[in-house]
Write a protein that holds these residues in place. Structure first.
Motif, short mmCIF file in Angstrom:
data_model
loop_
_atom_site.label_atom_id
_atom_site.label_comp_id
_atom_site.label_asym_id
_atom_site.label_seq_id
_atom_site.Cartn_x
_atom_site.Cartn_y
_atom_site.Cartn_z
N LEU A 315 0.83 -1.22 0.00
CA LEU A 315 0.00 0.00 0.00
C LEU A 315 0.86 1.26 0.00
CD1 LEU A 315 -2.85 -0.92 2.55
CD2 LEU A 315 -3.02 -0.82 0.05
N ALA A 319 1.07 4.18 -2.80
CA ALA A 319 0.81 5.58 -2.45
C ALA A 319 2.00 6.48 -2.80
CB ALA A 319 0.48 5.71 -0.97
N ARG A 354 -2.99 12.48 14.14
CA ARG A 354 -4.05 11.67 13.53
C ARG A 354 -4.16 10.28 14.18
NH1 ARG A 354 -2.21 15.39 10.48
NH2 ARG A 354 -3.52 16.40 8.91
N ARG A 387 -4.20 -0.39 7.38
CA ARG A 387 -4.76 0.57 6.40
C ARG A 387 -4.84 1.97 7.02
NH1 ARG A 387 -6.69 -1.67 1.78
NH2 ARG A 387 -6.79 -3.94 1.76
N ALA A 388 -5.18 2.04 8.29
CA ALA A 388 -5.25 3.35 8.96
C ALA A 388 -3.87 4.00 9.03
CB ALA A 388 -5.83 3.18 10.37
N CYS A 389 -2.84 3.19 9.22
CA CYS A 389 -1.48 3.72 9.26
C CYS A 389 -1.10 4.31 7.91
CB CYS A 389 -0.51 2.62 9.67
SG CYS A 389 1.21 3.15 9.75
N VAL A 390 -1.38 3.59 6.84
CA VAL A 390 -1.06 4.08 5.49
C VAL A 390 -1.83 5.37 5.22
CG1 VAL A 390 -1.17 3.57 3.02
CG2 VAL A 390 -0.50 1.77 4.65
N GLN A 391 -3.11 5.39 5.59
CA GLN A 391 -3.92 6.59 5.36
C GLN A 391 -3.35 7.77 6.12
OE1 GLN A 391 -6.42 6.57 3.01
NE2 GLN A 391 -6.12 8.78 3.26
N ALA A 392 -2.87 7.52 7.34
CA ALA A 392 -2.28 8.61 8.13
C ALA A 392 -1.02 9.14 7.45
CB ALA A 392 -1.96 8.12 9.55
N ILE A 394 -0.51 9.21 4.23
CA ILE A 394 -0.97 10.00 3.08
C ILE A 394 -1.51 11.35 3.55
CG2 ILE A 394 -2.71 10.10 1.24
CD1 ILE A 394 -2.45 6.96 1.10
N ASP A 395 -2.35 11.33 4.58
CA ASP A 395 -2.93 12.58 5.08
C ASP A 395 -1.86 13.52 5.64
OD1 ASP A 395 -5.35 11.51 4.36
OD2 ASP A 395 -5.95 10.95 6.40
N ASP A 398 0.05 15.14 2.85
CA ASP A 398 -0.74 16.24 2.27
C ASP A 398 -0.70 17.47 3.19
OD1 ASP A 398 -1.34 14.57 0.23
OD2 ASP A 398 -3.39 14.11 0.90
#
Ligand code: PLP
Length: 404
Positions: A315, A319, A354, A387-392, A394-395, A398
């Motif tokens: 993931l 990303a 986050r 998945r939450a770690c990867v999203q963090a 990415i966020d 940004d």
């Protein structure tokens, strides 16, 4: 007079602290308000933990906690003795035998930590007539332990087998009686495995002894979690293994050296941290015994850890993050270049806001220009956690990008 000297001393220390802080290198302890786990809390809020060495999720495993609790009643709180005076309970020997059997060695000896194991090991076996050849990225405790010997000390660049060969030749040409090759099984900043097969081949060629510190492997690397020697097919070719009970095997404290019986026997006679430091506490011994027992059959946990690691790595690559290649649960997310150290720190901070706890590493812990966030997966993480770690990531990328 004396008081003035102390004032100057403390002022000098304060100046050194200020220097560390000015360089942005102050390490601060983040206090947990919970037990160690994939899900923790700090005074700042709840967080998913991706920076513990809790590879199998055993740090708060109920049957380990129960074994330790029961041991408090049965075996008491402390030993108040070194091992050879009156600090050995039957369970201390049982744990040593259990570790040795698991790793495929004939015996093992406990220390208060792996730092102590590595601190005591080398001077027992290596004197002025010997040579020790060690990997440049070895753990601090190996470096310190080797420095305590009077042996000729030679270093090769990380995993560079051409240089290892050259150093072995140098040691041989210098007429060394005994030559030891010393390496971490896993290099903790990169998640890379030592090339143990090639190292063992060179050891055979030069008549050297192979010593591996498998702290980041014991319990979860290899089919049965025995370590890098199992993973890399050199079970009967590594001579001495050192490791810790403070990572995958419950994560409490304690370390060990495993090897042939005579080698362990001599350590019992000569290793200074063993002779002059207190025995491992009874509850820790009992909990660790249970942890080793669990690790032997932890196929499901190892499979979960592998899935989590593969998912995270793929993931993150999707990303667009640069990650060092490999399969170890230590995953280095790289932030190269002159601005990398600042960026890595900002992203780690933004991730904690986050609810995901990871740590950024920069010079001098890793080379200049190779700053990174080191993520450590655990069998205690769920797919949703990963998945939450990867999203963090990415966020946070940004959010930090928007500030620039
Ligand atoms: C963690 C670690 C140690 C220290 O282990 P402790 O038991 O915590 O002292 C030693 N060597 C390596 C390679 C490690 O990763």
């Amino acid at each position: 007079m004396t008081r003035d000297a102390v004032k100057t001393f403390v002022a000098d220390v304060a100046a050194e602290l200020a220097e560390i802080d000015d360089a942005g290198l102050t390490k601060r302890e983040r206090e947990l308000t919970t037990a160690q786990s994939a899900h923790i809390a700090t005074p700042g809020g709840d967080a998913l933990n991706f920076c513990a060495n809790n590879y199998l999720g055993l740090a708060n495993e109920p049957s380990i906690v129960a074994a330790a609790r029961e041991a408090l009643d049965t075996w008491g709180f402390g030993m108040a003795s070194v091992r050879f005076i009156c600090g050995t309970q039957t369970q201390h020997r049982k744990l040593e035998e259990s570790i040795a059997d698991y790793l495929g060695m004939s015996d093992a000896i406990l220390f208060s930590s792996c730092f102590d194991a590595n601190g005591g090991l080398f001077e027992v076996f290596f004197g002025p007539e010997d040579a020790i050849v060690s990997d440049a990225l070895n753990h601090a405790s190996l470096i310190d332990g080797i420095r305590l010997t009077k042996a000729k000390r030679l270093r090769y660049a990380n995993a560079d087998m051409g240089q290892l060969r050259a150093r072995l030749q140098e040691a041989k040409d210098a007429g060394a009686r005994r030559i030891g090759i010393v390496t971490d099984g896993v290099f903790s900043m990169d998640g890379y495995y030592a090339p143990l097969e090639e190292i063992c081949d060179l050891a055979d060629e030069f008549g050297a002894i192979v010593i591996v510190d498998d702290s980041h492997a014991t319990g979860f690397v290899g089919e049965h979690g025995r370590g890098t020697h199992e993973l890399l097919g050199v079970m009967d070719r590594v001579d001495i293994i050192t490791g810790t009970l403070g990572k995958a095997l419950g994560g409490a404290s304690g370390g060990f050296v495993a090897g042939q019986r005579e080698v362990v026997d001599l350590l019992r006679q000569r290793a200074r941290p063993y002779l002059f430091s207190n025995a491992v506490a009874p509850s820790v011994v009992a909990g660790s015994l249970r942890a080793v027992e669990l690790a032997r059959t932890a196929d499901d946990a190892r499979a979960q850890l592998k899935r989590n690691t593969q998912l995270f790595r793929s993931l993150m690559a999707d990303a667009g993050f640069e990650i060092l290649p490999g399969s170890h649960p230590i995953t280095a997310v790289m932030f190269p270049g002159p601005d990398g150290a600042r960026l890595a720190t900002q992203i780690a901070d933004a991730m904690l806001e986050r609810g995901v706890y990871v740590i950024a590493f920069s010079y001098p812990v890793v080379p200049k220009g190779k700053a990174r966030i080191r993520v450590q997966l655990s069998a205690g993480h769920s797919e949703a956690d990963v998945r939450a770690c990867v999203q963090a990531f990415i966020d946070a990328r940004d959010a930090v990008g928007d500030e620039h």
